[in-house]
Design an enzyme around this catalytic site. Sequence first.
Site, short mmCIF file in Angstrom:
data_model
loop_
_atom_site.label_atom_id
_atom_site.label_comp_id
_atom_site.label_asym_id
_atom_site.label_seq_id
_atom_site.Cartn_x
_atom_site.Cartn_y
_atom_site.Cartn_z
N ASP A 123 -3.31 7.06 9.11
CA ASP A 123 -2.25 6.14 8.69
C ASP A 123 -1.02 6.97 8.30
OD1 ASP A 123 -0.96 3.81 7.96
OD2 ASP A 123 -1.81 3.79 5.94
N TYR A 125 3.41 7.07 7.33
CA TYR A 125 4.26 6.67 6.20
C TYR A 125 5.70 6.70 6.71
CZ TYR A 125 5.39 7.03 1.09
OH TYR A 125 5.82 6.84 -0.21
N HIS A 130 10.42 1.91 3.03
CA HIS A 130 9.17 1.80 2.27
C HIS A 130 8.95 3.05 1.42
CE1 HIS A 130 4.96 1.06 1.28
NE2 HIS A 130 4.65 2.24 1.80
N ARG A 139 7.03 7.32 -8.62
CA ARG A 139 7.52 8.57 -9.21
C ARG A 139 8.94 8.38 -9.71
NH1 ARG A 139 4.26 9.47 -4.84
NH2 ARG A 139 5.93 8.99 -3.39
N GLU A 196 -0.39 -4.17 3.45
CA GLU A 196 0.64 -3.34 4.07
C GLU A 196 0.76 -3.78 5.52
OE1 GLU A 196 0.96 0.69 1.44
OE2 GLU A 196 -0.31 0.81 3.21
N GLU A 198 1.62 -3.33 9.11
CA GLU A 198 1.77 -2.13 9.94
C GLU A 198 1.50 -2.46 11.40
OE1 GLU A 198 0.00 1.45 8.53
OE2 GLU A 198 0.01 0.83 6.43
N ASP A 230 -3.11 -2.73 6.22
CA ASP A 230 -3.75 -1.66 5.45
C ASP A 230 -3.85 -2.12 3.99
OD1 ASP A 230 -4.66 0.82 4.54
OD2 ASP A 230 -2.63 1.63 4.36
N ARG A 234 -3.45 -1.01 -5.51
CA ARG A 234 -2.41 -0.15 -6.09
C ARG A 234 -2.83 0.52 -7.38
NH1 ARG A 234 0.31 0.81 -1.64
NH2 ARG A 234 1.18 -1.08 -0.72
N GLN A 237 -5.18 3.34 -6.33
CA GLN A 237 -4.35 4.33 -5.64
C GLN A 237 -3.49 5.15 -6.61
OE1 GLN A 237 -1.58 2.52 -2.88
NE2 GLN A 237 -0.59 4.46 -2.36
N TYR A 241 -4.39 9.25 -6.52
CA TYR A 241 -3.78 9.86 -5.33
C TYR A 241 -3.23 11.27 -5.52
CZ TYR A 241 1.22 9.33 -6.48
OH TYR A 241 2.46 9.45 -7.04
N LYS A 250 -7.57 2.72 -0.50
CA LYS A 250 -7.24 2.20 0.82
C LYS A 250 -8.41 2.20 1.80
CE LYS A 250 -2.35 3.33 0.62
NZ LYS A 250 -1.69 2.22 1.31
N THR A 254 -9.47 -2.14 6.43
CA THR A 254 -8.20 -2.16 7.16
C THR A 254 -8.41 -3.17 8.28
OG1 THR A 254 -7.90 0.19 6.71
CG2 THR A 254 -6.55 -0.76 8.46
N THR A 345 3.50 1.37 6.41
CA THR A 345 4.08 0.07 6.05
C THR A 345 5.46 -0.10 6.66
OG1 THR A 345 2.95 0.32 3.96
CG2 THR A 345 4.62 -1.42 4.09
N GLU A 359 6.43 -3.60 -3.09
CA GLU A 359 7.89 -3.57 -2.96
C GLU A 359 8.50 -4.96 -3.19
OE1 GLU A 359 9.38 -1.20 0.65
OE2 GLU A 359 7.26 -1.52 1.01
#
Length: 411
Positions: A123, A125, A130, A139, A196, A198, A230, A234, A237, A241, A250, A254, A345, A359
């Site tokens: 997968d 990114y 996104h 972050r 997600e 995708e 996906d 959260r 994750q 992560y 995740k 899927t 995503t 989001e």
Amino acid sequence: MSAANLLQVPEEHLFGSDNLPYGLFSTEVESRRRLGVRFGDAVLDLGGAASALGSPHAEVLNGDSLGPLLASGLTVWREVRAELRGWLRPDAGEEIHDRLLPLLRPLAEVELHLPFEVADYVDFYASEHHATNVGRLFRPDGEPLTPNWKHLPIGYHGRAGTVVVSGTDVVRPNGQRKAPTEEVPSFGPSRRLDIEAEVGFVVGTPTRLGQSVPQSQFREHVFGVCLLNDWSARDIQGWEYVPLGPFLGKSFATSVSAWVTPLDALDAARTSPPARTHALLPYLDDSGDEVEQAGLDLRITVTLNGDVVAEPPFAAMYWTAAQQLAHMTVNGASLRTGDLFASGTVSGPEKHQRGCLLELTWGGREPLQLPFGQRAFLENGDEVTLTAWAPAANGRRLGLGEVTGRIVGGA
Ligand SMILES: O=C(O)/C=C/C(=O)CC(=O)CC(=O)O
Ligand SMILES: [Ca+2]
Ligand SMILES: [Mg+2]
């Protein structure tokens, strides 16, 4: 509807003869899984048709998986597609149509299965929008995009064995959850279950260890696309992560659409990706003629319990699938038939173009107000469906097979 009508598909139908995606089906009376092609509101038994009409590829098409066709390579993919288009033309002749009619099943009468055995699942990114939004949310004290983001397509290896076909219920995962404000983690069902939106790319032609696939050879190796959700927890994750990336948040499920659309159906959807802001190393450089228009104009719609919550534009993706494949193999990692790699995503610049609830609700702080109630993340019983269309020849559109899934409570 009478069988004869199943062959009369209007030109403007999203699943007309320009499209012809492949799937795997069975019916209540014929439980053996067979390859099918979606035509209008019906499925054509592909192996049956190939045998009845004397196709040289009947053997590849008569199995219980798309695998043998995937493995047979670009020339065969094109020959099979050309044969199919010939048979399904309105002027193909009575003799051909009389043989096809008994091999058509109304969609409503078939059960669809995962069309191929998923080998490895990766997968990416690839949406700048996104990645920027998620960076801000996960972050908040750092730069939203990491320093490597514009230099390589970031990805991670997912869990091939939990890729499920559209329509499969998704069990809410359990795991360790820890909000930044909590001292220690707790264990339990995810409280921040997300989607997600995708696009998945299905690899056909394999490679040897040590071989890499330049962008110019993308079409030789990639058979087609599917829609992909996906599912992401959260809270799991966000705690797990660092530093190795997504793991249990995740890997629980899927979902992919039951139909794989061949790349040759998407020629009219090819488009240029966004302007590059950073010079790229030669294997990722896509400024040359050979690899131009490697983007795809796919318009995705996300519905939650039937209400549209987002319309993510795939054309806005920064990294193309050809760049992703080149990157995935540049170290000599081999490809296997059935490898699946997903775009990441799909989010566009506008608020309603964001491809996940994280989001859309800005980390859960701005819940969506929907006719059935308010949602920050998914509740048990919620059903999410992704659909998409792409421009086709002569101003027409073609549809991608939908991917849908419903959340059920865990053990
Ligand atoms: O930590 C992050 O920035 C976020 C990582 C992901 O959500 C991984 C992922 O699935 C990427 C994507 O779908 O675009
Ligand atoms: Ca993802
Ligand atoms: Mg997943």
